[in-house]
Structure formats: structure tokens, C-alpha cells
Design a protein around this motif. Structure first.
Motif, PDB file in Angstrom:
ATOM      1  N   ARG A  97      23.270   6.953 -34.547  1.00  0.00           N
ATOM      2  CA  ARG A  97      24.150   8.077 -34.861  1.00  0.00           C
ATOM      3  C   ARG A  97      24.285   9.045 -33.692  1.00  0.00           C
ATOM      4  O   ARG A  97      25.252   9.789 -33.628  1.00  0.00           O
ATOM      5  CB  ARG A  97      23.618   8.822 -36.089  1.00  0.00           C
ATOM      6  CG  ARG A  97      23.718   8.031 -37.391  1.00  0.00           C
ATOM      7  CD  ARG A  97      25.165   7.858 -37.816  1.00  0.00           C
ATOM      8  NE  ARG A  97      25.285   7.144 -39.082  1.00  0.00           N
ATOM      9  CZ  ARG A  97      25.363   7.739 -40.268  1.00  0.00           C
ATOM     10  NH1 ARG A  97      25.307   9.063 -40.327  1.00  0.00           N
ATOM     11  NH2 ARG A  97      25.466   7.036 -41.358  1.00  0.00           N
ATOM     12  N   THR A  98      23.288   9.062 -32.803  1.00  0.00           N
ATOM     13  CA  THR A  98      23.315   9.994 -31.678  1.00  0.00           C
ATOM     14  C   THR A  98      22.950   9.242 -30.400  1.00  0.00           C
ATOM     15  O   THR A  98      22.368   8.151 -30.439  1.00  0.00           O
ATOM     16  CB  THR A  98      22.313  11.143 -31.874  1.00  0.00           C
ATOM     17  OG1 THR A  98      20.969  10.602 -31.846  1.00  0.00           O
ATOM     18  CG2 THR A  98      22.547  11.874 -33.195  1.00  0.00           C
ATOM     19  N   LYS A 110      19.190   8.712 -30.221  1.00  0.00           N
ATOM     20  CA  LYS A 110      18.714   7.561 -30.988  1.00  0.00           C
ATOM     21  C   LYS A 110      19.108   6.249 -30.308  1.00  0.00           C
ATOM     22  O   LYS A 110      18.364   5.253 -30.375  1.00  0.00           O
ATOM     23  CB  LYS A 110      19.276   7.612 -32.409  1.00  0.00           C
ATOM     24  CG  LYS A 110      18.686   8.728 -33.278  1.00  0.00           C
ATOM     25  CD  LYS A 110      17.201   8.481 -33.531  1.00  0.00           C
ATOM     26  CE  LYS A 110      16.624   9.518 -34.481  1.00  0.00           C
ATOM     27  NZ  LYS A 110      15.168   9.305 -34.712  1.00  0.00           N
ATOM     28  N   LYS A 167      22.810   0.107 -33.977  1.00  0.00           N
ATOM     29  CA  LYS A 167      23.814   1.179 -33.992  1.00  0.00           C
ATOM     30  C   LYS A 167      23.083   2.483 -34.268  1.00  0.00           C
ATOM     31  O   LYS A 167      22.244   2.539 -35.163  1.00  0.00           O
ATOM     32  CB  LYS A 167      24.885   0.929 -35.059  1.00  0.00           C
ATOM     33  CG  LYS A 167      25.761  -0.276 -34.786  1.00  0.00           C
ATOM     34  CD  LYS A 167      26.772  -0.476 -35.898  1.00  0.00           C
ATOM     35  CE  LYS A 167      27.615  -1.722 -35.654  1.00  0.00           C
ATOM     36  NZ  LYS A 167      28.573  -1.956 -36.769  1.00  0.00           N
ATOM     37  N   LEU A 176      31.938   7.546 -38.193  1.00  0.00           N
ATOM     38  CA  LEU A 176      30.526   7.852 -38.389  1.00  0.00           C
ATOM     39  C   LEU A 176      29.839   8.249 -37.086  1.00  0.00           C
ATOM     40  O   LEU A 176      28.645   8.514 -37.079  1.00  0.00           O
ATOM     41  CB  LEU A 176      29.812   6.629 -39.000  1.00  0.00           C
ATOM     42  CG  LEU A 176      30.268   6.222 -40.402  1.00  0.00           C
ATOM     43  CD1 LEU A 176      29.604   4.919 -40.807  1.00  0.00           C
ATOM     44  CD2 LEU A 176      29.966   7.320 -41.411  1.00  0.00           C
ATOM     45  N   HIS A 177      30.608   8.279 -35.996  1.00  0.00           N
ATOM     46  CA  HIS A 177      30.065   8.623 -34.674  1.00  0.00           C
ATOM     47  C   HIS A 177      28.920   7.690 -34.277  1.00  0.00           C
ATOM     48  O   HIS A 177      27.914   8.134 -33.718  1.00  0.00           O
ATOM     49  CB  HIS A 177      29.596  10.088 -34.639  1.00  0.00           C
ATOM     50  CG  HIS A 177      30.676  11.058 -34.987  1.00  0.00           C
ATOM     51  ND1 HIS A 177      31.737  11.332 -34.157  1.00  0.00           N
ATOM     52  CD2 HIS A 177      30.869  11.818 -36.093  1.00  0.00           C
ATOM     53  CE1 HIS A 177      32.538  12.222 -34.729  1.00  0.00           C
ATOM     54  NE2 HIS A 177      32.035  12.528 -35.902  1.00  0.00           N
ATOM     55  N   LEU A 178      29.071   6.408 -34.565  1.00  0.00           N
ATOM     56  CA  LEU A 178      28.027   5.452 -34.242  1.00  0.00           C
ATOM     57  C   LEU A 178      28.071   5.089 -32.754  1.00  0.00           C
ATOM     58  O   LEU A 178      29.134   4.977 -32.158  1.00  0.00           O
ATOM     59  CB  LEU A 178      28.194   4.181 -35.079  1.00  0.00           C
ATOM     60  CG  LEU A 178      27.995   4.333 -36.582  1.00  0.00           C
ATOM     61  CD1 LEU A 178      28.222   3.006 -37.277  1.00  0.00           C
ATOM     62  CD2 LEU A 178      26.599   4.861 -36.898  1.00  0.00           C
ATOM     63  N   LYS A 179      26.901   4.923 -32.181  1.00  0.00           N
ATOM     64  CA  LYS A 179      26.770   4.509 -30.786  1.00  0.00           C
ATOM     65  C   LYS A 179      26.239   3.071 -30.773  1.00  0.00           C
ATOM     66  O   LYS A 179      25.079   2.833 -31.105  1.00  0.00           O
ATOM     67  CB  LYS A 179      25.792   5.421 -30.030  1.00  0.00           C
ATOM     68  CG  LYS A 179      25.949   6.904 -30.320  1.00  0.00           C
ATOM     69  CD  LYS A 179      27.301   7.434 -29.906  1.00  0.00           C
ATOM     70  CE  LYS A 179      27.388   8.937 -30.193  1.00  0.00           C
ATOM     71  NZ  LYS A 179      28.741   9.471 -29.953  1.00  0.00           N
TER      72      LYS A 179
END
Length: 220
Positions: free
Chosen positions: A136-137, A140, A134, A114-117
Motif C-alpha cells: 500500500r505504501t 511497505k 503488492k 487502492l494505491h498499490l505498489k
């Protein structure tokens, strides 16, 4: 007073010399041998880290005997010794947290897909990492860090802010700009994370250390 710390402190060399701080070594174990973290620049370290993917090096602290000999040597000067070191509750983070076994593999896989940061902070209660959010970008994620710090501190109180990153100068600058818009910053600095911590965080990390200037009343 004689101050003792280690390579995880991320202190600029000028401050170490100015305050005569003794820095104990922390070691990074590469396949080809062990290296004192202080002997590597951040860029040298991250280049070596990238070259050995998907493996990661390990870290090691000095032996008890080395610390004992260090303190005995310093004690001969007859001054009190203040020894400041990394929390025993800290371990590793990011893709690197997963590869080091610090977060669940299923959770890490879901985050990667999910490309979570992950946004984390160090708890005052136990000195361990705790999740804040968490995102997404990276944009964010920086927003989440800024919101978290703005919630913790009075926006009108002067703050000492240190922005830190692995090999992520652009995002470090973005976080700096975001915090300046939300906090009253009396002192701002930007530093690279020590290679010995970079083993656990990887190059793609950016964060902030924020302390109210009132803490230093009468000290600085």
C-alpha cells in the motif's frame, strides 16, 4: 576478449571506457523523432516523458544489419566476442505497464484506486517479470523487496548490491539502508536506470540487483 552490450546495461561511462566495451544503440521514439538512448541523461529523458503525458514513447533496437556490421567490424581484431543483452522476456512495468498493455486494465485500475505498489522480480527461469507482492505504501514495498532478498540469500555471505532508480533518489537511499541492515554487503553502488528502460518503468521505480561475491571468485 571484446565485450558488446547495449544501452540497457546501465553501465557507468568510466567502466565502459576502462574495459573498452562496445555499446550498441537502443532508440527512443518520441513524437518529434527518434533519439539514441545514450544521448539522453536520465533527467532529460524524464522531463520529456512528463511533458508528453499521457502518451508514452516507444523503443527500438538496431536492425539486424547494424548488428551484423558491428560484429564483422569487431571480428577483424581476431578476438573472441562476448555479447550481453537484455532478456527477450522483459517488456514493461508500473502505471507504465498498464499504459503499454502489459498488465490487465482491470487489475491496473484496481491497483491505482487502492494505491498499490507492485513488487516484481526477474525470473531466472524465463527472464520475465514475476510478481512478488503488492504494497500500500512505498515503505511497505521497500520492506517487501528487502524481505524477498533476505529470504533468497544467506545473510552472512558477502554480496555485491546495485541500487537502481528512475527519478526516486530518496526511496533508493531508503532501500539501500534497509538492505545494509539485512545483508552482508561487500560492494554497494547506486545507479540511474537507463532512459531506454525508463520508457517501460517510468520515474517512480526503485530496485536492487544482488549478486553473491562468490560468483566472481577468480574474476575480480
Amino acid at each position: 576478449m571484446q565485450i558488446v552490450t547495449d544501452c540497457a546495461a546501465d553501465l557507468p561511462e568510466a567502466e565502459i571506457r576502462a574495459m573498452n566495451i562496445t555499446v550498441a544503440p537502443l532508440y527512443i521514439r518520441f513524437p518529434e523523432g527518434e533519439v539514441n538512448s545514450a544521448d539522453l541523461t536520465p533527467d532529460q529523458f524524464y522531463d520529456r516523458l512528463a511533458a508528453m503525458r499521457p502518451a508514452i514513447p516507444t523503443t527500438a533496437q538496431p536492425s539486424q544489419r547494424q548488428f551484423s556490421e558491428l560484429y564483422e567490424q569487431l571480428a577483424q581484431a581476431g578476438q573472441p566476442i562476448l555479447s550481453i543483452h537484455i532478456s527477450s522476456g522483459l517488456s514493461g512495468t508500473l502505471e507504465y505497464l498498464a499504459r503499454g498493455g502489459r498488465i490487465g486494465r482491470v487489475q491496473a485500475l484496481a491497483g491505482a484506486l487502492l494505491h498499490l505498489k507492485p513488487v516484481i522480480h526477474v525470473s531466472k527461469a524465463d527472464g520475465k517479470y514475476s510478481a512478488v507482492a503488492k504494497a500500500r505504501t512505498m515503505g511497505k514495498a521497500i520492506e517487501a523487496v528487502t524481505d524477498h532478498l533476505a529470504h533468497l540469500y544467506d545473510a552472512t555471505a558477502p554480496m555485491w548490491v546495485t541500487i537502481m532508480h528512475g527519478k526516486f533518489a530518496e526511496q533508493a537511499a531508503a532501500l539501500s539502508k534497509a538492505l545494509q541492515a539485512r545483508l552482508t554487503i561487500a560492494r554497494l553502488e547506486m545507479l540511474r536506470i537507463s532512459p531506454v528502460l525508463g520508457v517501460h518503468t517510468g520515474p517512480g521505480i526503485v530496485g536492487a540487483v544482488v549478486v553473491p561475491m562468490a560468483v566472481f571468485d577468480g574474476l575480480v
